[in-house]
Scaffold this motif. Structure first.
Motif, mmCIF file in Angstrom:
data_model
loop_
_atom_site.group_PDB
_atom_site.id
_atom_site.type_symbol
_atom_site.label_atom_id
_atom_site.label_comp_id
_atom_site.label_asym_id
_atom_site.label_seq_id
_atom_site.Cartn_x
_atom_site.Cartn_y
_atom_site.Cartn_z
ATOM 1 N N SER A 89 25.797 8.529 58.506
ATOM 2 C CA SER A 89 24.789 9.383 59.138
ATOM 3 C C SER A 89 25.383 10.134 60.322
ATOM 4 C CB SER A 89 23.595 8.558 59.610
ATOM 5 O OG SER A 89 22.897 8.035 58.515
ATOM 6 N N PHE A 90 26.210 9.439 61.115
ATOM 7 C CA PHE A 90 26.867 10.077 62.258
ATOM 8 C C PHE A 90 27.803 11.177 61.779
ATOM 9 C CE2 PHE A 90 30.521 9.933 65.312
ATOM 10 C CZ PHE A 90 29.891 10.650 66.321
ATOM 11 N N VAL A 91 28.579 10.887 60.747
ATOM 12 C CA VAL A 91 29.495 11.890 60.190
ATOM 13 C C VAL A 91 28.704 13.095 59.682
ATOM 14 C CG1 VAL A 91 31.150 12.336 58.322
ATOM 15 C CG2 VAL A 91 31.309 10.229 59.659
ATOM 16 N N ASP A 92 27.573 12.841 59.001
ATOM 17 C CA ASP A 92 26.732 13.949 58.526
ATOM 18 C C ASP A 92 26.223 14.806 59.679
ATOM 19 O OD1 ASP A 92 27.048 13.275 55.878
ATOM 20 O OD2 ASP A 92 25.156 12.158 55.733
ATOM 21 N N SER A 93 25.858 14.161 60.795
ATOM 22 C CA SER A 93 25.361 14.947 61.928
ATOM 23 C C SER A 93 26.469 15.831 62.504
ATOM 24 C CB SER A 93 24.755 14.049 63.010
ATOM 25 O OG SER A 93 25.728 13.260 63.646
ATOM 26 N N ILE A 94 27.685 15.326 62.543
ATOM 27 C CA ILE A 94 28.805 16.151 63.015
ATOM 28 C C ILE A 94 28.996 17.341 62.078
ATOM 29 C CG2 ILE A 94 31.315 16.235 63.353
ATOM 30 C CD1 ILE A 94 31.134 13.342 64.355
ATOM 31 N N ARG A 95 28.900 17.079 60.789
ATOM 32 C CA ARG A 95 29.034 18.161 59.793
ATOM 33 C C ARG A 95 27.929 19.204 60.001
ATOM 34 N NH1 ARG A 95 29.123 15.097 55.683
ATOM 35 N NH2 ARG A 95 31.376 14.965 55.570
ATOM 36 N N GLU A 96 26.704 18.744 60.246
ATOM 37 C CA GLU A 96 25.562 19.655 60.414
ATOM 38 C C GLU A 96 25.630 20.469 61.706
ATOM 39 O OE1 GLU A 96 21.734 17.783 59.701
ATOM 40 O OE2 GLU A 96 22.682 16.423 58.273
ATOM 41 N N PHE A 97 26.356 19.997 62.711
ATOM 42 C CA PHE A 97 26.518 20.782 63.937
ATOM 43 C C PHE A 97 27.255 22.088 63.650
ATOM 44 C CE2 PHE A 97 26.687 16.633 66.570
ATOM 45 C CZ PHE A 97 25.305 16.617 66.692
ATOM 46 N N ARG A 98 28.142 22.042 62.652
ATOM 47 C CA ARG A 98 28.958 23.202 62.256
ATOM 48 C C ARG A 98 29.800 23.724 63.423
ATOM 49 N NH1 ARG A 98 24.599 26.458 58.558
ATOM 50 N NH2 ARG A 98 24.310 24.804 57.048
ATOM 51 N N LEU A 99 30.365 22.800 64.174
ATOM 52 C CA LEU A 99 31.222 23.174 65.298
ATOM 53 C C LEU A 99 32.687 22.854 65.045
ATOM 54 C CD1 LEU A 99 28.943 22.013 68.253
ATOM 55 C CD2 LEU A 99 29.348 24.357 67.459
ATOM 56 N N VAL A 100 32.954 22.039 64.020
ATOM 57 C CA VAL A 100 34.337 21.751 63.635
ATOM 58 C C VAL A 100 34.484 22.055 62.148
ATOM 59 C CG1 VAL A 100 34.704 19.977 65.409
ATOM 60 C CG2 VAL A 100 33.865 19.301 63.169
ATOM 61 N N GLY A 133 23.142 5.922 66.937
ATOM 62 C CA GLY A 133 22.802 5.353 65.640
ATOM 63 C C GLY A 133 21.732 6.181 64.957
ATOM 64 N N ARG A 134 20.811 5.508 64.315
ATOM 65 C CA ARG A 134 19.758 6.192 63.553
ATOM 66 C C ARG A 134 18.773 6.890 64.477
ATOM 67 N NH1 ARG A 134 18.700 0.876 60.086
ATOM 68 N NH2 ARG A 134 20.802 0.745 59.268
ATOM 69 N N SER A 135 18.491 8.123 64.174
ATOM 70 C CA SER A 135 17.497 8.889 64.914
ATOM 71 C C SER A 135 17.089 10.070 64.065
ATOM 72 C CB SER A 135 18.057 9.379 66.246
ATOM 73 O OG SER A 135 17.102 10.181 66.896
ATOM 74 N N VAL A 136 15.853 10.465 64.181
ATOM 75 C CA VAL A 136 15.378 11.643 63.480
ATOM 76 C C VAL A 136 15.061 12.772 64.448
ATOM 77 C CG1 VAL A 136 14.496 10.372 61.487
ATOM 78 C CG2 VAL A 136 13.011 10.769 63.455
ATOM 79 N N THR A 137 15.167 12.489 65.753
ATOM 80 C CA THR A 137 14.875 13.494 66.765
ATOM 81 C C THR A 137 15.990 14.537 66.791
ATOM 82 O OG1 THR A 137 13.804 11.793 68.109
ATOM 83 C CG2 THR A 137 14.359 13.870 69.202
ATOM 84 N N PRO A 138 15.629 15.809 66.533
ATOM 85 C CA PRO A 138 16.663 16.854 66.558
ATOM 86 C C PRO A 138 17.197 17.063 67.979
ATOM 87 C CG PRO A 138 14.629 17.663 65.551
ATOM 88 C CD PRO A 138 14.336 16.335 66.155
#
Length: 191
Positions: free
Chosen positions: A52-63, A126-131
């Motif tokens: 989930s953490f890796v997915d959030s980094i991917r979704e930032f689209r900064l790297v 960890g887990r969070s749904v808050t954008p």
């Protein structure tokens, strides 16, 4: 009135720092930053949390996509290093500098993500749904300030038990507020 103005002079503050009064501020800063960075390790407590953490980094689209996994690993290793350098004697300033560097990157990441209108959940702890949003920017900027204060003031020396207790209570309260700030804000939000 003159006595009050003089009581807040830079010379008096420097004198108090020499006498150890600021060591409690350094201790509280150290405890708060350690608490936050330990809590942040929750992102690696299970395979699901890590993905989930890796997915959030991917979704930032900064790297670039090829650097998503290395970035995730670097963040986690950096967080562990911050905790150990702040716990081990003699490495406090290095720990605060590492924490401040990481928090500056986290602040810029939150700011860019917010400004770009991306609705990416914050998986910082960890887990969070808050954008990610303005609350995360302010939280990270506040933590950055705490780390900079910690680097600037001494956090070792002769302590009195009462001062240590007050410092640790303040750090614990600050850690809880910082960890749940986005939840507190969304709870009272009118949107």
């Amino acid at each position: 009135m003159q006595a009050q103005i003089n009581s807040w002079s830079p010379a008096l503050l420097a004198n108090q720092m020499k006498r150890g009064r600021m060591e409690y501020v350094g201790l509280a800063s150290r405890a708060l930053v350690v608490g936050i960075f330990i809590a942040a390790m929750a992102k690696a407590r299970s395979r699901k949390d890590l993905l989930s953490f890796v997915d959030s980094i991917r979704e930032f689209r900064l790297v670039p996509p090829a650097l998503v996994w290395p970035t995730a690993i670097l963040v986690i290793v950096g967080e562990v290093a911050v905790v150990f350098t702040l716990i081990l004697p003699g490495f406090g300033v290095a720990g605060f500098v590492m924490a401040a560097t990481m928090l500056a990157v986290f602040t810029v990441t939150a700011l860019l993500t917010t400004l770009r209108g991306r609705r990416v959940p914050c998986r910082c702890f960890g887990r969070s749904v808050t954008p990610i949003g303005p609350t995360h920017v302010w939280r990270n900027a506040t933590l950055l300030t705490v780390a900079l204060i910690g680097a600037a003031v001494p956090s070792a020396g002769q302590f009195q038990v009462a001062g240590v207790i007050v410092s640790l209570i303040a750090a614990s309260a600050g850690t809880i507020v910082m960890l749940f700030l986005a939840d507190f804000v969304s709870l009272f939000s009118t949107q």
